[in-house]
Every structure is written in structure tokens, then in C-alpha cells.
Design a protein around this motif. Structure first.
Motif, short mmCIF file in Angstrom:
data_model
loop_
_atom_site.label_atom_id
_atom_site.label_comp_id
_atom_site.label_asym_id
_atom_site.label_seq_id
_atom_site.Cartn_x
_atom_site.Cartn_y
_atom_site.Cartn_z
N GLY A 257 35.72 5.41 12.96
CA GLY A 257 35.91 4.17 13.47
C GLY A 257 36.04 3.10 12.48
O GLY A 257 36.76 2.29 12.40
N ILE A 258 35.05 3.05 11.39
CA ILE A 258 35.01 2.12 10.33
C ILE A 258 36.14 2.18 9.69
O ILE A 258 36.88 0.91 9.17
N ALA A 259 36.75 3.22 9.27
CA ALA A 259 37.92 3.44 8.52
C ALA A 259 38.99 2.86 9.09
O ALA A 259 39.95 2.13 8.69
N ALA A 260 39.27 3.18 10.68
CA ALA A 260 40.11 2.47 11.36
C ALA A 260 40.09 1.03 11.51
O ALA A 260 41.17 0.25 11.37
N LEU A 261 39.01 0.68 11.61
CA LEU A 261 38.54 -0.87 11.76
C LEU A 261 38.98 -1.51 10.50
O LEU A 261 39.69 -2.76 10.50
N TYR A 321 18.09 -4.53 18.31
CA TYR A 321 19.28 -4.31 18.57
C TYR A 321 19.75 -2.81 18.05
O TYR A 321 19.50 -2.80 16.80
N SER A 322 20.35 -1.99 18.62
CA SER A 322 20.83 -0.85 18.12
C SER A 322 21.81 -1.11 16.89
O SER A 322 22.58 -2.19 16.81
N ARG A 323 22.01 0.00 16.03
CA ARG A 323 23.12 -0.25 15.08
C ARG A 323 24.35 -0.57 15.51
O ARG A 323 25.41 -1.16 14.99
N GLN A 324 24.51 0.32 16.56
CA GLN A 324 26.03 0.18 17.28
C GLN A 324 26.49 -1.28 17.66
O GLN A 324 27.27 -1.68 17.67
N VAL A 325 25.06 -2.07 18.01
CA VAL A 325 25.39 -3.56 18.51
C VAL A 325 25.44 -4.15 17.17
O VAL A 325 26.47 -5.19 17.02
N SER A 326 24.36 -4.23 16.50
CA SER A 326 24.35 -5.25 15.12
C SER A 326 25.34 -4.75 14.21
O SER A 326 25.54 -5.52 13.31
N ARG A 327 25.92 -3.56 14.10
CA ARG A 327 26.80 -3.16 12.97
C ARG A 327 28.32 -3.31 13.83
O ARG A 327 29.25 -3.77 13.44
N GLY A 328 28.37 -2.16 14.64
CA GLY A 328 29.71 -1.80 15.18
C GLY A 328 30.31 -2.73 16.09
O GLY A 328 31.18 -3.33 15.83
N TYR A 329 29.61 -3.18 17.18
CA TYR A 329 30.07 -4.03 18.00
C TYR A 329 30.46 -5.59 17.33
O TYR A 329 31.55 -6.22 17.52
N LEU A 330 29.57 -5.80 16.53
CA LEU A 330 29.82 -7.15 15.71
C LEU A 330 31.22 -7.08 14.72
O LEU A 330 31.76 -8.07 14.71
N ALA A 331 31.15 -6.07 14.00
CA ALA A 331 32.38 -5.93 13.06
C ALA A 331 33.54 -5.99 13.94
O ALA A 331 34.47 -6.59 13.59
N GLY A 332 33.50 -5.05 15.07
CA GLY A 332 34.82 -4.80 15.62
C GLY A 332 35.06 -6.32 16.50
O GLY A 332 36.15 -6.70 16.57
N ALA A 333 34.16 -7.12 16.93
CA ALA A 333 34.57 -8.45 17.35
C ALA A 333 35.04 -9.26 16.67
O ALA A 333 35.80 -10.18 16.84
N LEU A 334 34.73 -9.18 15.15
CA LEU A 334 35.07 -10.27 14.18
C LEU A 334 36.75 -9.89 13.87
O LEU A 334 37.55 -10.73 13.63
N ALA A 436 41.11 -2.72 16.99
CA ALA A 436 39.77 -2.95 16.96
C ALA A 436 39.00 -2.63 18.03
O ALA A 436 37.67 -1.97 18.04
N ALA A 437 39.57 -2.42 19.40
CA ALA A 437 38.89 -2.15 20.53
C ALA A 437 38.75 -0.45 20.39
O ALA A 437 37.64 -0.32 20.73
N VAL A 438 39.67 -0.12 19.89
CA VAL A 438 39.86 1.61 19.94
C VAL A 438 38.68 1.98 18.82
O VAL A 438 37.82 2.96 19.04
N ALA A 439 38.68 1.33 17.48
CA ALA A 439 38.00 1.60 16.54
C ALA A 439 36.47 1.31 16.96
O ALA A 439 35.54 2.18 16.54
N THR A 440 36.07 0.27 17.33
CA THR A 440 34.68 0.08 17.63
C THR A 440 34.20 1.10 18.53
O THR A 440 32.93 1.17 18.58
N PHE A 441 34.91 1.60 19.58
CA PHE A 441 34.56 2.77 20.60
C PHE A 441 33.83 3.82 19.65
O PHE A 441 32.92 4.61 20.26
N PHE A 442 34.36 4.12 18.38
CA PHE A 442 33.86 5.33 17.72
C PHE A 442 32.68 5.06 16.70
O PHE A 442 32.10 5.86 16.50
#
Length: 468
Positions: A257-261, A321-334, A436-442
Motif C-alpha cells: 500500500g505504501i509503495a502504491a501511495l 489512535y491506531s497506526r492505520q489511522v495515524s499513519r495510513g489514513y493520514l498519508a492517504g488523505a494527504l 490514494a483510496a485504493v492504496a490506503t485500503f492496504f
């Protein structure tokens, strides 16, 4: 809200003993850890300032060396010919070479590629220097982040990555007017000399002050030992990175997911360098002075947003907050925010609001990179972190090749240049939002941490049974 397992405070976490194999030598105060982080930010500052020199001196270089436009384009593209290979191969070597020496050597290689540019040089020599520089620069961002993250506990890593990332934006922003003045007052050879001298100074400072070590908590050795024991008793082992093979790491959804993002994020980064100034001039009709000022704004905003995003990620993490929120969701939202802004500035009238969207389109994505790399720091065992980050940088660099070509195609295919710009930027913006939406899901660091720990435990049991 999605909560994570019990999170330790900063005072507790700084004394957590690192896993065998990634435990550094010695200790350091938080002040020294942040001082080293600033040095790492300057590492990228110099790197990105060097990238700006060739563009700033492009006209003079073409005249002095008698280059055609095609030859100059080859020189510019040559930087990326071995970039991905360098990111992969040199990034992987970080697990075997002490980063204090490794980063100093990389900087000296950068300086060595600039020394020939101080005197008379031809097209072939210039091209070779840029190709070698691109190879050596490939792992720079990944190694700088890896080194900074090794200095901090999980709840402080995002801010450290944000500060390091800010260095890459401040380099062109701060040095562009200075280097332009040097080129005008003297020549482009001198500009490269200034960057080379700065690189030498940095290498010396890094050898003296650099290196990785765990942060020492104030209160003396006795207090540190007591705190360490308390933390070990309270902290779940499932929250620690497990030392697993690369093939296992590469199969985790978070790394994918991070590679795709980062790939979708880099579309904006590449267009900012290659096409934004041209779009401001040819597409929107701004004069040369206005283009120079407006093109600098996204770099300034990227530096501010990178630090702010790192701070906000840490704030979320420390509040449960979980890492999924504090790292993943935040990075994807940006990244999604950058894509939405890119689409937006193609449909609104020219003016202040459009420029705000332009700035957001070319800066929010940069802020996402440090946050995403923090998730990698949480997930990947220290000895393998540099290799994984280098691989992701290599994948991202592919967007650096594709995005300028894509926009050039849309401009050529448009009925007018303006229409071509608008269609191209709009399509890239929509792609960034969807990607970003697809990558964040992973991106699920908490679940992947548990999976990797389970794999390591099972593997250890199997080896124990086989030995018995």
C-alpha cells in the motif's frame, strides 16, 4: 475511534531496548537526536539544491557546451537512468554498513560528480557525472528517513520524518535565489563549486556528530535501567518489529500500500519540477518574475506541511489512535487532497483561489511521504528498513519518468496548449485520488505487525524442533 493497544509515553519509550541486531552503540540525549535529525534534513537539503543547479544554469550550460535542446534533455533525463537501481542496491547495503560511514561516503560521491563541473567539460563527461550522481542519490531519501527513525521511539518518529522531508523542499526554495545570484555574478561552475563545498562540510560534520543511537532518558543510569525493566514488563512484544525475510515483508499489505501511495504521490512531485513553471507561464500567462515567486510557494508549503503532518501523526498516535489511522489514513488523505486540488485548479477561474489549489496540489503529497515512511519504520526491522524504503523510492521514481511524458502528450493532443494542460492535470488529479483510496485500503500496520510477529514465532519454533 479506532484505538491501538496500550501506547507508552515518550518518557517510557525512549529507554526501550532495541532488538538484537539493530541495537546501536552508546546513548544520546534527545537534544543530540534532534541535532542529528537536522543534519539529515541538511543531507536532503544539499541533495535537492544540487538538482536545482542544472535547471537554473541550463541556458548558460547549453551555450557554453554548445548543447542542442535534445542533448540538454538527455542530460536532464540521465539523472534518472540508474536512480531506481541505486535506490534498490545501495538501500539494501544499509543493513551491512554503518550509516555514519555510509551517508558520508554517499555525500563524497555526490561531491566527486561535481568536481569535473568546476572546469572545462563536454557533453559526454557531463552526462556521465549526472548518471553517477543519480545512482548515488537513489537511496538518499530512504536512508535519511531510516537513520532518523532509528533515533526515536514510535510516537516521535513521524515528526522526525517530517523534519527530514522538509529538508528536500527547503533545498530548492532557499538555494534557488542564492545560486541564481552566484551564476549571474560569476558562472555556473562556481554554483556547482558552492554545492560541492557544502557537501564536504556536511560530510565532516556527519562523521563527527552523526550516527545512530538510542535516546537516553534523563535521570541517570539507575533510573534508566529501572525504566527499561518497567517498560519491558508493560510493552507487548507484538508491538515490536520482527526480523523476517524480505520475501515475507514484501508480501505484507502495508508495504504494498505504501509503495502504491508513494507512486501516485510522486506524479505530483515530478510535475512540480518539470511542468509547473512552464504551466504558470504558458498556460496561465504569468510573467517571468511572477513565475519565479509562484513556483517557489509549493516548496515552502511542502516544508511546512511535512513538519505539521509529522506532528499531527505523532499526536494521533500518542492519543491512542491506531497506526492505520495515524499513519495510513493520514498519508492517504494527504495524497487524495493533493489530487483533488490538482483537479480543482483546472476548473476554477484564474486568481487567488486557483493559486491556493495549485500550492496544495504540489505540497500535500510531499507531506504524505514522511508519514507513510513512519509506518514502515514501525513495521520493518531496523536492519531491513533501508532496503525496503529504498525499494519503495525506486518504484516511486517510475512516476518521475511517466508523469512528464504523460503531460507532454496531453498538451500536444489538446486543441490548445491551455486545454492540454487542463486535461492533463485533471486526469492526473483524478488518478491520484483514486490511487490514494485504493492504496490506503492496504495500509494496515497494526495487523501486519501481528502477522510478522506470528510468522517469526512460528519460524523460531520450527527451527527449535528441527534442532532437537
Amino acid at each position: 475511534m479506532t484505538k491501538q493497544p496500550e501506547v507508552l509515553s515518550s518518557a517510557e519509550a525512549v529507554d526501550v531496548e532495541q532488538p538484537a541486531g539493530e541495537r546501536p552503540q552508546g546513548k544520546m540525549t534527545p537534544f543530540r537526536a534532534w541535532s542529528i535529525t537536522i543534519l539529515l534534513a541538511l543531507f536532503l537539503f544539499i541533495n535537492y539544491a544540487d538538482k536545482a543547479v542544472l535547471g537554473l544554469a541550463g541556458s548558460d550550460i547549453k551555450v557554453d557546451l554548445g548543447l542542442t535542446a535534445a542533448q540538454y534533455g538527455v542530460v536532464q533525463s540521465g539523472f534518472y537512468w540508474l536512480f531506481a537501481i541505486g535506490a534498490l542496491s545501495l538501500g539494501a547495503l544499509s543493513s551491512r554498513i554503518n550509516l555514519r560511514w555510509y551517508l558520508a561516503i554517499l555525500m563524497l560521491v555526490w561531491v566527486a560528480t561535481m568536481v569535473p563541473l568546476l572546469g572545462t567539460i563536454g557533453f559526454s563527461a557531463l552526462l556521465i557525472c549526472r548518471v553517477i550522481l543519480g545512482f548515488a542519490v537513489g537511496p538518499a531519501y530512504a536512508l535519511a528517513n531510516h537513520s532518523a527513525q532509528s533515533l526515536f521511539p514510535a510516537e516521535k518518529r513521524a515528526l522526525a520524518s517530517g523534519v527530514v522531508t522538509a529538508g528536500s523542499s527547503l533545498g530548492p526554495l532557499v538555494m534557488a535565489p542564492i545560486l541564481t545570484w552566484i551564476i549571474v555574478q560569476w558562472d555556473w561552475h562556481t554554483a556547482f563549486g558552492v554545492i560541492a563545498a557544502a557537501g564536504l562540510v556536511w560530510a565532516v560534520l556527519w562523521l563527527i556528530f552523526g550516527g545512530s543511537s538510542k535516546v537516553e532518558r534523563k535521570g541517570g543510569a539507575g533510573a534508566g535501567v529501572a525504566a527499561t525493566k518497567a517498560v519491558k514488563a508493560a510493552k507487548s512484544k507484538d508491538d515490536e518489529p520482527a526480523n523476517v525475510p524480505y520475501r515475507v515483508l514484501l508480501g505484507t499489505s502495508t508495504i504494498i500500500g505504501i509503495a502504491a501511495l508513494n507512486f501516485f504521490s510522486y506524479w505530483s512531485t515530478s510535475l512540480k519540477v518539470a511542468w509547473l513553471p512552464v504551466y504558470l507561464a504558458d498556460g496561465l500567462g504569468y510573467d517571468t518574475l511572477a513565475v519565479g515567486r509562484l513556483a517557489a510557494l509549493p516548496f515552502a508549503a511542502a516544508a511546512v506541511f511535512s513538519i505539521a503532518a509529522g506532528f499531527f501523526s505523532n499526536w494521533l498516535y500518542k492519543r491512542g489512535y491506531s497506526r492505520q489511522v495515524s499513519r495510513g489514513y493520514l498519508a492517504g488523505a494527504l495524497v487524495a487532497g493533493a489530487g483533488l486540488s490538482m483537479w480543482g485548479f483546472t476548473v476554477v477561474p484564474q486568481g487567488v483561489f486557483q493559486m491556493v489549489l495549485v500550492i496544495l496540489a504540489f505540497s500535500l503529497n510531499t507531506a504524505s511521504i514522511g508519514v507513510g515512511f513512519t509506518a514502515l519504520g514501525d513495521l520493518v526491522y531496523g536492519k531491513k528498513r533501508g532496503g525496503i524504503m529504498g525499494g519503495i523510492v525506486a518504484i516511486s521514481s517510475l512516476a518521475g519518468i511517466l508523469s512528464p511524458l504523460f503531460l507532454g502528450w496531453t498538451i500536444t493532443a489538446g486543441a490548445t496548449a491551455v486545454e492540454g494542460y487542463e486535461k492533463g492535470f485533471a486526469m492526473v488529479g483524478i488518478m491520484m485520488v483514486a490511487g490514494a483510496a485504493v492504496a490506503t485500503f492496504f495500509i494496515r500496520p497494526d495487523k501486519d505487525l501481528l502477522k510478522l510477529r506470528a510468522w517469526a514465532d512460528k519460524n523460531a519454533e520450527n527451527e527449535k524442533e528441527a534442532a532437537s
